[in-house]
Design an enzyme around this catalytic site. Structure first.
Site, PDB file in Angstrom:
ATOM      1  N   HIS A 268       3.249   5.885   0.006  1.00 18.81           N
ATOM      2  CA  HIS A 268       2.702   4.543  -0.271  1.00 18.81           C
ATOM      3  C   HIS A 268       1.173   4.568  -0.278  1.00 18.81           C
ATOM      4  O   HIS A 268       0.528   4.101   0.661  1.00 18.81           O
ATOM      5  CB  HIS A 268       3.175   3.567   0.803  1.00 18.81           C
ATOM      6  CG  HIS A 268       3.056   2.117   0.414  1.00 18.81           C
ATOM      7  ND1 HIS A 268       1.888   1.396   0.494  1.00 18.81           N
ATOM      8  CD2 HIS A 268       3.986   1.257  -0.073  1.00 18.81           C
ATOM      9  CE1 HIS A 268       2.101   0.154   0.100  1.00 18.81           C
ATOM     10  NE2 HIS A 268       3.366   0.042  -0.239  1.00 18.81           N
TER      11      HIS A 268
ATOM     12  N   ILE B 243      -2.481   3.166   0.487  1.00 18.46           N
ATOM     13  CA  ILE B 243      -2.600   1.783   0.947  1.00 18.46           C
ATOM     14  C   ILE B 243      -1.576   1.549   2.057  1.00 18.46           C
ATOM     15  O   ILE B 243      -0.412   1.911   1.923  1.00 18.46           O
ATOM     16  CB  ILE B 243      -2.355   0.791  -0.209  1.00 18.46           C
ATOM     17  CG1 ILE B 243      -3.412   0.975  -1.297  1.00 18.46           C
ATOM     18  CG2 ILE B 243      -2.364  -0.646   0.303  1.00 18.46           C
ATOM     19  CD1 ILE B 243      -3.188   0.089  -2.507  1.00 18.46           C
TER      20      ILE B 243
ATOM     21  N   GLY C 226       2.057  -3.722   3.580  1.00 15.07           N
ATOM     22  CA  GLY C 226       1.877  -5.023   4.207  1.00 15.07           C
ATOM     23  C   GLY C 226       2.873  -5.276   5.323  1.00 15.07           C
ATOM     24  O   GLY C 226       2.525  -5.882   6.344  1.00 15.07           O
TER      25      GLY C 226
END
Length: 233
Positions: free
Chosen positions: A134, A140, A143
């Site tokens: 990822h 990144i 989330g």
């Protein structure tokens, strides 16, 4: 009479201080004499001001030397930023949270108010196990893992003896109004603040507000529900 009036008007334009002298003069002054008197008087004033200021050592600032001293005294970049304080280190965090590798996402607590709020950090590094997937081209932080890390900080607020908590009765119950403002990448330090908004001890529900920052910018925020109780309920 006319010449006297003319010379008085010219003289008053250049030097009001010497007007008394011209009133006592019996002969009219020529315009050039007026100018010479004006220049001489102002030159004397400038010299006296210079000597007075020189005595106070503040007439002419030495800009060049001041700039050089400022440049020489400049603090190196590696010494400009103080380290985060340590209220709880990783060993103390492990004593409270049940999470372990690869899901312990809190490295240090830098502020703590029992049963009220906590601020903690997560050092995001390229060695984190989620970065190979990822994403391989652009690392990144997911989330959902930011939300999980913030929930763990919330657990540090609620799982303390001061508020009657224990590491066996903490559950992530829900999230609301979550927004992701900016991506978090390898090399960032995620600073997370969790604050208790409402606690219903009868139902074992705690509502918390969370915000995560990188470099002072909000990267994630939302409302969290924490449930307390046994794992069989």
């Amino acid at each position: 009479m006319a010449s006297t009036a003319l010379s008085q008007s010219l003289f008053s334009t250049f030097s009001p201080v010497s007007q008394k002298g011209i009133e006592n003069a019996s002969l009219p002054l020529h315009q050039s004499m007026v100018r010479q008197s004006f220049l001489k008087q102002n030159l004397c004033i400038s010299r006296s001001q210079f000597q007075s200021n020189k005595a106070h050592k503040s007439f002419i600032p030495n800009c060049t030397s001041a700039g050089a001293e400022s440049s020489n005294a400049e603090t190196p970049i590696e010494l400009r930023y103080p380290a985060f304080p340590t209220v709880m280190d990783i060993n103390q965090i492990r004593d409270i949270l049940p999470h372990r590798f690869p899901f312990l996402l809190v490295d240090r607590v830098i502020e703590y108010n029992p049963g009220v709020s906590a601020v903690a950090i997560k050092n995001v590094t390229i060695n984190d196990n989620f970065f190979p997937g990822h994403f391989p081209e652009r690392p990144i932080m997911p989330g959902v893992l930011m939300v999980e890390a913030m929930a763990q900080v919330g657990g540090l607020v609620m799982l303390q003896p001061e508020v009657g908590g224990s590491r066996e009765n903490f559950f992530f119950a829900g999230i609301d109004k979550v927004r992701f403002r900016k991506p978090v990448i390898a090399g960032d330090t995620l600073v997370m603040r969790m604050t208790l908004i409402k606690l219903q001890k009868r139902f074992g529900i705690a509502k918390m507000e969370g915000k995560a920052y990188v470099g002072g910018d909000v990267v994630c925020e939302g409302e969290f529900l924490m449930a307390t109780g046994s794992s069989d309920s």
